[in-house]
Design a protein around this motif. Structure first.
Motif, short mmCIF file in Angstrom:
data_model
loop_
_atom_site.label_atom_id
_atom_site.label_comp_id
_atom_site.label_asym_id
_atom_site.label_seq_id
_atom_site.Cartn_x
_atom_site.Cartn_y
_atom_site.Cartn_z
N UNK A 268 31.24 17.90 -0.29
CA UNK A 268 32.25 17.18 -1.07
C UNK A 268 31.99 15.68 -1.06
N UNK A 269 31.60 15.13 0.08
CA UNK A 269 31.31 13.70 0.13
C UNK A 269 30.08 13.34 -0.69
N UNK A 270 29.06 14.21 -0.68
CA UNK A 270 27.88 13.98 -1.53
C UNK A 270 28.28 14.02 -3.00
N UNK A 271 29.14 14.98 -3.35
CA UNK A 271 29.59 15.10 -4.74
C UNK A 271 30.40 13.88 -5.15
N UNK A 272 31.24 13.37 -4.24
CA UNK A 272 32.03 12.18 -4.54
C UNK A 272 31.11 10.98 -4.76
N UNK A 273 30.07 10.85 -3.95
CA UNK A 273 29.11 9.77 -4.16
C UNK A 273 28.37 9.90 -5.47
N UNK A 274 28.04 11.14 -5.86
CA UNK A 274 27.31 11.36 -7.11
C UNK A 274 28.14 10.96 -8.33
N UNK A 275 29.42 11.35 -8.35
CA UNK A 275 30.24 10.98 -9.50
C UNK A 275 30.55 9.48 -9.48
N UNK A 276 30.49 8.85 -8.29
CA UNK A 276 30.61 7.40 -8.24
C UNK A 276 29.48 6.72 -8.99
N UNK A 277 28.26 7.25 -8.84
CA UNK A 277 27.12 6.71 -9.58
C UNK A 277 27.28 6.94 -11.08
N UNK A 278 27.87 8.08 -11.45
CA UNK A 278 28.13 8.33 -12.88
C UNK A 278 29.05 7.25 -13.45
N UNK A 279 30.07 6.88 -12.68
CA UNK A 279 30.97 5.82 -13.13
C UNK A 279 30.27 4.48 -13.22
N UNK A 280 29.39 4.18 -12.27
CA UNK A 280 28.63 2.91 -12.32
C UNK A 280 27.75 2.87 -13.56
N UNK A 281 27.12 3.98 -13.91
CA UNK A 281 26.29 4.02 -15.12
C UNK A 281 27.15 3.79 -16.35
N UNK A 282 28.33 4.42 -16.39
CA UNK A 282 29.24 4.20 -17.52
C UNK A 282 29.66 2.75 -17.60
N UNK A 283 29.96 2.13 -16.46
CA UNK A 283 30.34 0.71 -16.44
C UNK A 283 29.20 -0.17 -16.97
N UNK A 284 27.97 0.14 -16.57
CA UNK A 284 26.82 -0.65 -17.03
C UNK A 284 26.66 -0.54 -18.55
N UNK A 285 26.83 0.67 -19.07
CA UNK A 285 26.69 0.85 -20.53
C UNK A 285 27.78 0.10 -21.28
N UNK A 286 29.02 0.20 -20.80
CA UNK A 286 30.11 -0.48 -21.47
C UNK A 286 29.96 -2.00 -21.32
N UNK A 287 29.47 -2.45 -20.17
CA UNK A 287 29.22 -3.89 -19.99
C UNK A 287 28.21 -4.40 -21.00
N UNK A 288 27.18 -3.62 -21.30
CA UNK A 288 26.21 -4.01 -22.32
C UNK A 288 26.85 -4.10 -23.69
N UNK A 289 27.72 -3.14 -24.00
CA UNK A 289 28.43 -3.20 -25.29
C UNK A 289 29.31 -4.44 -25.37
N UNK A 290 30.02 -4.73 -24.29
CA UNK A 290 30.89 -5.91 -24.27
C UNK A 290 30.07 -7.20 -24.34
N UNK A 291 28.90 -7.19 -23.73
CA UNK A 291 28.04 -8.38 -23.77
C UNK A 291 27.56 -8.63 -25.19
N UNK A 292 27.21 -7.55 -25.90
CA UNK A 292 26.81 -7.70 -27.29
C UNK A 292 27.96 -8.25 -28.14
N UNK A 293 29.17 -7.76 -27.87
CA UNK A 293 30.34 -8.27 -28.59
C UNK A 293 30.60 -9.73 -28.24
N UNK A 294 30.38 -10.09 -26.99
CA UNK A 294 30.61 -11.48 -26.58
C UNK A 294 29.66 -12.43 -27.30
N UNK A 295 28.41 -12.01 -27.49
CA UNK A 295 27.45 -12.84 -28.23
C UNK A 295 27.92 -13.03 -29.67
N UNK A 296 28.43 -11.93 -30.25
CA UNK A 296 28.89 -12.02 -31.64
C UNK A 296 30.15 -12.88 -31.78
N UNK A 297 30.87 -13.09 -30.66
CA UNK A 297 32.14 -13.86 -30.72
C UNK A 297 31.96 -15.30 -30.22
#
Length: 413
Positions: A268-297
């Motif tokens: 269970x602790x390994x699984x919790x760590x794995x889904x934590x990395x999934x969230x970090x990847x999602x944050x990185x992708x959304x941060x890139x989208x927001x960065x692109x929007x920031x350049x446009x603004x």
């Protein structure tokens, strides 16, 4: 904050494609983390639903000379442990017979049944919702045949009616009187639905035949390590007194919570760590989208700086937009987590114990809120810092070039 919130919502509504992609990406990450944390909370963090559960232990027999780390207990050895009043407030044993339930209230079925000693419910500190516990001596050979039934069985075959008390059920064609109904959610051990007294005579059993499982409640103030030492000393004495049946045999004392969940804790602790990395990847992708929007603004930010907005004010605005995005994602993630937990309870693919108590309770909601806030900071801070430090002159110059180029293009046409 209200103007910032209203503006953040307007910006998301003006860019629905971006909003949908970002929300879905974050919702999957937050939902996965919420679902797995709810499992960790139910299985590992939440105390057992028994009276003073930290004092509950299971006791096994061991024989390391024969590579037997943990096995069932001889009923005769169990009686030796019962006599150790300085160690245990209560102690009980049970075994699993194969029982068919028949009566005139429904089709015959193989209900999960265990045969227990009379102190079983006293050890766990569990009282029936109606009726009573087993009385002392009701587990002896020749005693009246009585049973306590599970809450689910009570609802299923008796419609939840109090008239179940005193009713007769037939177990392997033998009539038994119902004297109690276990509380909802209690099904220990392993989804048991019927508890009946053993009807045994310890003198008729051999020390070398081991089929009991044993649970005990330690005396107040005693630790598991102290109890282990005393039980081991007793084991050495039994070796000396009964070498034919007890040579090499000792005892292992395990806290009940550890016994129930110890095998799944690392997974269970390994699984919790794995889904934590999934969230970090999602944050990185959304941060890139927001960065692109920031350049446009950048031009919009330059105008606000020219009008006197401070850098901190701009950072707060962009973080607010990230927070709104994270809260919406958390709401969708909670829905996904609820669906995932329902599916886990129904299928239980990993055979996880205590999964019947899985729920999105207050602890899980607080965890989700903290994850949402942390997520907003993680994916929102870099775009906020980037967008808050443009060169106003360069931004206006770029804007002028774009305007001139657009005008020239219209003139050519």
């Amino acid at each position: 904050m209200l103007p910032d919130l209203r503006y953040a919502v307007r910006m998301l509504l003006r860019n629905p494609g971006f909003a949908v992609v970002a929300v879905l990406a974050l919702a999957i990450g937050i939902g996965a983390n919420t679902a797995i944390f709810s499992v960790v909370d139910a299985v590992l963090l939440r105390p057992l639903p028994y009276d003073d559960p930290d004092r509950l232990v299971m006791i096994w027999e061991t024989n390391f000379g024969s590579d037997i780390e943990k096995t069932q207990v001889s009923p005769v050895t169990f009686t030796e442990w019962v006599a150790q009043e300085q160690l245990f407030d209560e102690i009980a044993g049970w075994w699993y017979p194969q029982i068919n339930l028949t009566d005139d209230r429904g089709d015959p079925e193989r209900a999960r049944t265990i045969d227990v000693t009379d102190r079983f419910f006293d050890v766990l500190g569990v009282d029936p919702v109606i009726g009573r516990r087993f009385a002392e001596g009701e587990d002896r050979q020749g005693a009246e045949r009585v049973v306590i039934i599970g809450h689910g069985l009570w609802q299923r075959r008796f419609g939840g009616e109090p008239t179940a008390l005193g009713a007769t059920v037939r177990l392997d064609e033998q009539p038994h009187t119902v004297i109690g109904v276990a509380p909802a959610g209690f099904a220990y051990p392993e989804q048991t639905e019927i508890w009946r007294p053993l009807g045994w005579n310890p003198a008729q059993h051999s020390r070398s035949v081991r089929f009991f499982e044993v649970v005990a409640r330690l005396r107040p103030g005693l630790t598991v390590s102290q109890t282990r030492a005393d039980i081991e000393a007793l084991g050495r004495r039994l070796e000396t007194d009964y070498p034919d049946s007890n040579l090499g045999w000792g005892a292992l004392v395990v806290p009940l919570h550890e016994q129930l969940v110890g095998d799944v804790r690392p997974a269970l602790f390994v699984l919790l760590g794995a889904v934590g990395f999934v969230l970090l990847i999602a944050c990185a992708n959304v941060a890139n989208l927001l960065l692109a929007r920031a350049v446009a603004r950048e031009k919009e930010v330059a105008v606000r700086l020219a009008l006197g907005a401070g850098r901190g004010r701009l950072v707060r605005q962009f973080l607010t937009e990230g927070l709104v995005l994270a809260v919406i994602s958390a709401a969708v993630g909670l829905l996904l987590a609820w669906l995932a937990t329902r599916l886990l309870v129904i299928t239980n693919p990993l055979d996880i114990p205590r999964l019947d108590s899985l729920a999105l309770n207050g602890n899980v909601l607080v965890f989700t809120l903290l994850v949402a806030v942390l997520t907003a900071v993680v994916f929102g801070l870099v775009p906020a810092l980037h967008a808050s430090r443009p060169d106003p002159a360069q931004a206006f110059k770029d804007g002028s070039r774009e305007t001139s180029a657009s005008a020239g293009s219209r003139g050519v046409r």
